[in-house]
Design a protein around this motif. Structure first.
Motif, PDB file in Angstrom:
ATOM      1  N   PRO A 394       0.793  -1.212   0.000  1.00 32.51           N
ATOM      2  CA  PRO A 394       0.000   0.000   0.000  1.00 32.51           C
ATOM      3  C   PRO A 394       0.829   1.269   0.000  1.00 32.51           C
ATOM      4  CG  PRO A 394       0.024  -0.935   2.178  1.00 32.51           C
ATOM      5  CD  PRO A 394       0.781  -1.883   1.298  1.00 32.51           C
ATOM      6  N   ASP A 587      -2.773  -2.087   7.162  1.00 28.16           N
ATOM      7  CA  ASP A 587      -2.616  -3.536   7.180  1.00 28.16           C
ATOM      8  C   ASP A 587      -2.095  -4.006   8.541  1.00 28.16           C
ATOM      9  OD1 ASP A 587      -2.573  -6.008   5.326  1.00 28.16           O
ATOM     10  OD2 ASP A 587      -0.607  -6.079   6.279  1.00 28.16           O
ATOM     11  N   THR A 707      -7.747  -1.782   2.989  1.00 29.51           N
ATOM     12  CA  THR A 707      -6.513  -2.189   2.307  1.00 29.51           C
ATOM     13  C   THR A 707      -6.890  -2.996   1.076  1.00 29.51           C
ATOM     14  OG1 THR A 707      -6.264  -4.331   3.425  1.00 29.51           O
ATOM     15  CG2 THR A 707      -5.350  -2.401   4.552  1.00 29.51           C
ATOM     16  N   ASN A 715      -6.579   0.609  -1.400  1.00 29.63           N
ATOM     17  CA  ASN A 715      -5.920   1.266  -0.291  1.00 29.63           C
ATOM     18  C   ASN A 715      -6.329   2.718  -0.249  1.00 29.63           C
ATOM     19  OD1 ASN A 715      -4.163  -1.017   0.443  1.00 29.63           O
ATOM     20  ND2 ASN A 715      -3.264  -0.635  -1.559  1.00 29.63           N
ATOM     21  N   GLU A 719      -6.605   6.254   6.189  1.00 28.47           N
ATOM     22  CA  GLU A 719      -7.268   5.084   6.756  1.00 28.47           C
ATOM     23  C   GLU A 719      -8.035   5.387   8.035  1.00 28.47           C
ATOM     24  OE1 GLU A 719      -3.376   5.501   8.624  1.00 28.47           O
ATOM     25  OE2 GLU A 719      -3.912   5.292   6.532  1.00 28.47           O
TER      26      GLU A 719
END
Length: 909
Positions: A394, A587, A707, A715, A719
């Motif tokens: 990512p 992740d 992800t 991705n 996040e």
């Protein structure tokens, strides 16, 4: 207000230093808060007789009558405050009023405080009243009652003994919970009866759970092991591991082909092997003889956790069996630990045998790909394979064509809106004047539009600031009602898994982990996830904390990059270190969620330092939200300038670096004037990855952090915000009343960039993440089905955070053109100065005042410096931020985007 608090502190200090000599009437006359005085009564070392003496003084002054009356107040906070205080005035009349209030009260969070006060009285005659209050309650209140009722001990045992034949489910559940604390023979028979004969699925599962804790031998029975209820089977399989012998492994192995419970069976056998490693040879024999392919794969997975054992077997006469096992493991796509071992191996004989193994398994496409990604170059040559770059790392986000079109469309709209406004408001002027005059008029009007835009933005800030102040006052009041006796009581606060992703954090990692291990919280585990660091992050953790690699079966509810190893020190039982292949922060957090065993997961940056009571403050809000909290964020403060030693503060100072100073002001404004206010209207969309708490089940249900490995196949650079939006969306879609909150005084300190380029990289990443998230969730913008998030939160971020920099930068350009042409009047200049500088400064100063209202983080001199910088940020720093965000908007239209990484210099020592 400040003078009153200083006066109050004076009296409280006198109480603490010389309690016996203080005049209670004088304290009451000077309006010292009674609950704070009672807090001192608890803290000061006095006998029960002395406490009773001073409680009697309150009664003589009729103070208790005032708080009994408040039990009927319209304000929930006043009712809670009254309950807490009356808990320390132990008379029959007060207890009776508390019991009446408990039955009358409809709000379960208030009922908890009343319950707490009643239990403080320790009168066994209150037991029937408390149990009556549990009927038809939610799990929130039921669990609190179950935890507090334990204090009645034998009195509750005798009472419940006469209720074992009840048909009331709520009483049955209470008896089951109490049986977990007091293992009595009568309870044993009650649990067996409910586990085998109850018509309620919930009652059965609760009874089985209680049996597994106190009477695991009962569950070693066909009725439980082959029960139709999946959860009962799992609990029975886990329970029989207490025997710790080979016959148990044989019995559990029957379930390795059961797709619903095989994970539990694998975990149970692995736990037996951890305590009795000598049994591995017998498990190896089972593997050799097994004909069922599913069971054989399950055995391979169990054995893969002890890969070193089989690697060294390659030098023995059993090497053919070892090679078969290793092949089976690799064909099961458990490759990361094997590749890691081979890369580090220095023994030629093992290398020769492993080359043979790898040549025979590289026909599998997955195995071949993993080998080409991660195997050392010289070994790749021997396998006649070529190096490939991992496809799903990512570090890059591929832009969808739709997102690029989305950005171009709204870029055009942003430019056209002021032109359209000018056209419709000055239509006659346009028709009757030359182009030069029209251009000059447009320049003047555009500056006015800019002024009103900035005024609108600052007015929104000020409105949110009002909400922030009210929410801060509410949180502060509720926090003061709670004491450590309440917060440390088992079952009152949820358990937490703290997850700290780390990538190339060798400078700060030991200090950060030390800080996290010193957190003051009753039940938590710390999971440090080393995301394939290229420096000595893992080695420093292993050497400093004396970590050893262990066998650990991970229930992979979220798909992630492979784990290379899990490390543990039995003398530090709440520390788990995971080493995994590089996959990015999101992740790493998903890996931590898979390993986590607690109710909430707390994601923090590994280079952050939490204050010792930060977790208490963050989690304590769950007591006041009976509908539940799906996520809650903490306050972030720049650590630059502070001196630390092994994760603890020696000295708190403002940063010396000007850029860090500007960011300090910015963080105070963003968190206290922004997130606190947004959370009060349940529209908080950002919880900082440096310190945030999420309900584990809600997070898994939402799909974890976004992800490429997970369900959305992509991705994102933002996040933290993306997960919050998805969790909040799930709340709205399920029509749930759960909340997402922010706690102003739960502090995490983290290092901020001190160089313009590092700051540029960080903010570029943030802005790209924001744009990506807004595009991904674009159908929720102005969508009433998503409540205040859809109608207020997302539109605000779209208009002012994503598109705002375009309009502001355009305004600056037009203003400079106006100055050059000499058509910007003094009135317009003053108007823009008030809109941009003065209102912005008011917002910053107001945020700072709220921040420093109760806790003085900085000295008077440092406060003045920060106030000066809150004015100076309008001349350069704000424009720099707008430029970065504008650059990010255009740059995010490119086909590939780099994560970027701000360089750390480490904590000051």
């Amino acid at each position: 207000m400040r003078k009153f608090r200083q006066k109050e502190a004076y009296y409280i200090e006198k109480v603490g230093k010389n309690f016996k000599d203080i005049d209670i009437d004088l304290i009451i006359e000077n309006r010292v808060h009674l609950n704070q005085l009672i807090e001192h009564i608890k803290i000061v070392d006095m006998s029960d007789e002395e406490k009773e003496k001073y409680t009697q003084i309150f009664i003589n002054n009729n103070v208790h009558k005032k708080y009994i009356k408040r039990l009927s107040s319209l304000s929930k906070i006043r009712r809670k405050e009254a309950a807490v205080i009356l808990g320390y005035i132990k008379t029959y009349d007060v207890l009776r009023e508390l019991e009446i209030a408990l039955i009358r009260e409809k709000k379960e969070d208030v009922k908890f405080y009343i319950l707490w006060a009643i239990v403080k009285h320790k009168n066994k005659n209150s037991i029937p009243v408390i149990l009556r209050s549990v009927k038809n309650s939610t799990p929130f209140y039921f669990n609190k009652v179950s935890s507090l009722m334990v204090d009645y001990g034998k009195d509750l045992y005798y009472y419940l003994s006469y209720k074992m034949d009840t048909d009331e489910e709520y009483l049955q559940k209470l008896i089951i919970n109490f049986a977990s604390y007091f293992p009595k023979e009568s309870f044993r028979f009650f649990l067996i009866e409910k586990a085998t004969k109850s018509s309620s699925k919930e009652i059965k599962e609760l009874a089985v759970n209680a049996l597994s804790e106190n009477y695991p031998e009962v569950l070693d029975d066909e009725f439980f092991l082959k029960n139709d209820d999946e959860e009962i089977r799992k609990k029975a399989i886990e329970a029989i591991a207490y025997k710790n012998n080979f016959s148990t492994i044989i019995k559990v192995s029957e379930f390795l082909a059961d797709e619903k419970v095989y994970q539990t069976a694998i975990s149970t056998i692995s736990s037996i092997l951890r305590s009795r490693p000598g049994l591995i040879e017998k498990v190896l024999e089972l593997f050799k003889k097994e004909k069922n392919s599913e069971k054989k794969k399950a055995y391979a997975r169990i054995l893969s956790l002890r890969i070193e054992y089989f690697m060294y077997k390659l030098m023995s006469r059993d090497k053919e069996y070892a090679k078969e096992i290793i092949k089976e493991i690799m064909f099961s796509h458990k490759t990361s630990e094997i590749i890691d071992f081979v890369n580090k191996n220095k023994i030629e004989e093992i290398e020769i045998e492993m080359i043979s193994v790898l040549n025979s398994v590289k026909s599998d496409d997955y195995v071949k790909r993993e080998l080409s990604y991660y195997l050392n170059g010289d070994l790749l040559e021997k396998l006649s394979l070529e190096r490939e770059e991992p496809e799903s790392l990512p570090h890059f986000v591929t832009n969808e064509k739709g997102k690029i079109k989305f950005q171009w469309f709204f870029l055009l709209i942003t430019f056209l809106i002021p032109i359209a406004i000018f056209y419709f408001t000055k239509y006659d002027f346009i028709q009757n004047n030359e182009q030069t005059e029209i251009l000059k008029e447009f320049v003047v009007d555009f500056n006015i539009y800019l002024g009103f835009y900035v005024i609108s933005l600052n007015l929104i800030y000020l409105i949110i600031l009002v909400f922030s102040y009210l929410e801060k006052y509410r949180q502060e009041t509720l926090w003061n009602l709670k004491n450590m006796e309440m917060l440390t009581k088992e079952g009152i606060l949820p358990s937490i898994s703290v997850i700290a992703p780390a990538y190339n954090e060798e400078k700060n990692i030991v200090e950060s982990v030390n800080s996290l291990l010193s957190l003051d919280y009753p039940e938590y585990e710390l999971i440090v996830v080393n995301d394939g660091s290229k420096d000595s992050t893992l080695e420093k953790l292993k050497s400093y904390f004396y970590l050893e690699k262990i066998d650990y079966v991970v229930n992979e509810k979220l798909m992630t990059r492979p784990i290379r190893g899990i490390y543990f020190n039995k003398n530090i039982p709440n520390l788990i270190v995971i080493d995994k292949e590089n996959g990015g922060k999101a992740d790493s957090l998903n890996v931590g969620i898979n390993v986590a065993s607690k109710e909430y997961i707390c994601g923090i940056d590994a280079d952050s330092i939490l204050e010792s009571d930060s977790l208490y403050k963050l989690v304590s809000v769950t007591i006041d939200e009976p509908n539940g909290i799906s996520a809650v964020g903490g306050n972030i403060i720049p650590v630059n300038g502070n001196k630390t030693d092994r994760g603890f503060f020696e000295e708190v100072k403002i940063p010396k670096n000007p850029l860090a100073l500007f960011q300090t002001i910015e963080y105070i404004r963003a968190f206290l004037a922004g997130r606190l206010g947004w959370s009060s209207i349940n529209s908080l969309l950002i919880i900082s990855g440096a310190f945030g708490l999420f309900n584990r089940e809600d997070t898994i249900q939402a799909g974890g952090y976004m992800t490429e490995s997970e369900r959305y196949g992509k991705n994102t650079l933002g996040e933290d915000m993306e997960l919050v939006v998805r969790v909040l969306s799930g709340i709205k879609e399920r029509k749930s009343k759960r909340k997402i909150s922010f706690v102003y005084n739960a502090n995490a300190w983290t290092e901020v960039p001190e160089k313009f380029w590092s700051l540029f990289v960080q903010r570029d990443r943030w802005q790209k993440g924001l744009i990506d998230i807004l595009h991904f969730h674009r159908r929720k913008i102005f969508n009433k089905n998503y409540g205040t998030m859809g109608l207020i939160g997302l539109p605000y971020h779209f208009i002012f955070e994503a598109l705002g920099p375009i309009f502001e930068f355009s305004g600056i350009v037009v203003f400079l053109i106006g100055l050059y042409l000499g058509i910007v009047s003094f009135e317009i200049f003053i108007f823009l100065f008030i809109a941009v500088v003065m209102l912005g400064t008011v917002v910053s100063i107001s945020s700072f005042i709220i921040a420093e209202d109760e806790v003085n983080y900085f000295s008077f001199k440092e406060t003045i410096v920060l106030l000066i910088f809150s004015i100076l940020e309008n001349f350069g720093y704000r424009q720099f931020q707008n430029f970065v965000r504008l650059f990010s908007y255009f740059n995010s239209m490119r086909s590939r985007q780099s994560w970027g990484k701000s360089k750390r210099k480490g904590f000051n020592k």
